[in-house]
Design a protein around this motif. Structure first.
Motif, mmCIF file in Angstrom:
data_model
loop_
_atom_site.group_PDB
_atom_site.id
_atom_site.type_symbol
_atom_site.label_atom_id
_atom_site.label_comp_id
_atom_site.label_asym_id
_atom_site.label_seq_id
_atom_site.Cartn_x
_atom_site.Cartn_y
_atom_site.Cartn_z
ATOM 1 N N SER A 174 -3.942 -0.839 10.676
ATOM 2 C CA SER A 174 -3.852 -0.088 9.709
ATOM 3 C C SER A 174 -2.807 -0.975 8.724
ATOM 4 O O SER A 174 -2.205 -1.687 8.665
ATOM 5 N N TYR A 175 -2.701 -0.075 7.413
ATOM 6 C CA TYR A 175 -1.779 -0.951 6.234
ATOM 7 C C TYR A 175 -0.297 -0.774 6.756
ATOM 8 O O TYR A 175 0.115 -1.735 6.298
ATOM 9 N N GLU A 187 0.804 -1.153 9.599
ATOM 10 C CA GLU A 187 0.727 -2.213 10.550
ATOM 11 C C GLU A 187 0.689 -3.508 9.812
ATOM 12 O O GLU A 187 1.448 -4.745 10.084
ATOM 13 N N SER A 223 -10.985 2.958 2.221
ATOM 14 C CA SER A 223 -12.353 2.465 2.533
ATOM 15 C C SER A 223 -12.908 1.760 1.272
ATOM 16 O O SER A 223 -12.762 2.187 -0.012
ATOM 17 N N LYS A 255 0.786 -1.124 0.008
ATOM 18 C CA LYS A 255 0.149 0.069 -0.003
ATOM 19 C C LYS A 255 0.794 1.242 -0.018
ATOM 20 O O LYS A 255 0.548 2.139 -0.839
ATOM 21 N N SER A 256 1.998 1.341 0.741
ATOM 22 C CA SER A 256 2.701 2.442 0.814
ATOM 23 C C SER A 256 3.356 2.542 -0.572
ATOM 24 O O SER A 256 3.734 3.725 -0.774
ATOM 25 N N SER A 299 -13.805 2.564 7.711
ATOM 26 C CA SER A 299 -12.750 2.435 7.054
ATOM 27 C C SER A 299 -12.231 0.888 6.855
ATOM 28 O O SER A 299 -12.812 0.131 7.725
ATOM 29 N N ASP A 300 -10.992 0.962 6.267
ATOM 30 C CA ASP A 300 -10.435 -0.700 6.068
ATOM 31 C C ASP A 300 -10.034 -0.707 7.327
ATOM 32 O O ASP A 300 -10.148 -1.853 7.850
ATOM 33 N N GLU A 301 -9.455 -0.119 7.959
ATOM 34 C CA GLU A 301 -8.924 -0.014 9.334
ATOM 35 C C GLU A 301 -10.024 -0.408 10.413
ATOM 36 O O GLU A 301 -9.862 -1.430 11.192
ATOM 37 N N ASP A 302 -11.057 0.184 10.235
ATOM 38 C CA ASP A 302 -12.356 -0.181 11.139
ATOM 39 C C ASP A 302 -12.582 -1.544 10.929
ATOM 40 O O ASP A 302 -12.818 -2.298 11.966
ATOM 41 N N THR A 308 -8.953 8.315 3.663
ATOM 42 C CA THR A 308 -8.757 7.352 4.554
ATOM 43 C C THR A 308 -9.365 6.170 3.857
ATOM 44 O O THR A 308 -10.323 6.308 3.147
#
Length: 262
Positions: A207-208, A210, A190, A168-169, A199-202, A188
């Motif tokens: 997180s990406y 991580e 999603s 992703k980065s 969001s994707d993190e939710d 963010t």
């Protein structure tokens, strides 16, 4: 990462694949997110025909605005880019009236979210068949081969995957080089499949950055017992998704019939 060289490599790969397949170019579903923005930009760089399709289903206004901003910018920069909009909301609502919605609410919600992705896949392939195009996937490496964060035969149903070997980065780095709109770069992440602000993190619980770390640790042969605190929690989240979604990442199992039974 040698960003410019990676861009050139992907663009050349796309062009060669399309030429060998004897097709006219690519169709990309544009959602207003970074992955679809980068994928459509890379396809545009080939000089071949690119059709960007918006496919809203009760879509958040911010997603629609970002998608339209990106498509408008692409069309200004690349004469080979065209676009269309297919409002799938009525199709989705009609589908809802024809199926059972009994069961646990979270299970029903997930099934309907996956249905949205599969309606979009059908729409992409309709236009691809009509115009002699390939469906370009928008999944990155973390989603496609780490946590399996996509819908089988939905956004996972594609002809080729230009950015599936990029973290992703790295997708963000390419987005910056390709001048993807700032609104998308800062948004963010999603998947937009639930029609709300999650969001994707939710959804994933990490997180990406991580997840990228956890993916690297998996490659190094680490286990959950090698970490504690938040690192242990993230690694467990990553591995749980990785194991659970292996059915998405491996070829479809085929029951091989022994020769003596034929």
């Amino acid at each position: 990462m040698q960003t410019e060289k990676v861009i050139d490599h992907i663009v050349s790969w796309l062009k060669d694949y399309a030429t060998n397949a004897r097709v006219n170019g690519f169709v990309v579903g544009v959602s207003g997110g970074i992955d679809s923005a980068v994928t459509s930009s890379l396809c545009a760089e080939t000089g071949l025909k690119v059709l960007c399709i918006e496919m809203p289903i009760h879509q958040a206004a911010s997603h629609v605005t970002r998608a339209q901003e990106h498509i408008s910018q692409l069309k200004q920069r690349y004469p080979n880019v065209d676009d269309t909009r297919v409002d799938l909301t009525p199709v989705f609502e009609e589908f809802r009236t024809e199926v059972s919605l009994d069961g646990k609410q979270e299970v029903v919600d997930m099934a309907l979210a996956n249905t949205r992705a599969r309606l979009r896949m059908t729409t992409l392939y309709y236009h691809a068949g009509l115009l002699g195009l390939l469906v370009a996937g928008t999944g990155n490496k973390v989603e496609d081969f780490g946590v399996g964060f996509y819908t089988k035969y939905g956004d996972g149903g594609v002809d080729l995957s230009p950015i599936a070997d990029l973290l992703k980065s790295e997708v963000y780095a390419i987005g910056e080089a390709l001048k993807v709109p700032e609104s998308i770069m800062k948004a963010t992440p999603s998947d937009g499949l639930f029609g709300d602000a999650r969001s994707d993190e939710d959804q994933i619980g990490a997180s990406y950055p991580e997840l990228e770390w956890a993916m690297q640790m998996q490659d190094e042969g680490k286990t959950e017992n090698d970490f504690d605190g938040r690192q242990r929690e993230v690694f467990k989240i990553y591995m749980d998704y990785n194991r659970r979604n292996q059915h998405k990442m491996i070829p479809i199992p085929i029951c091989q019939i022994p020769k003596d039974l034929k």
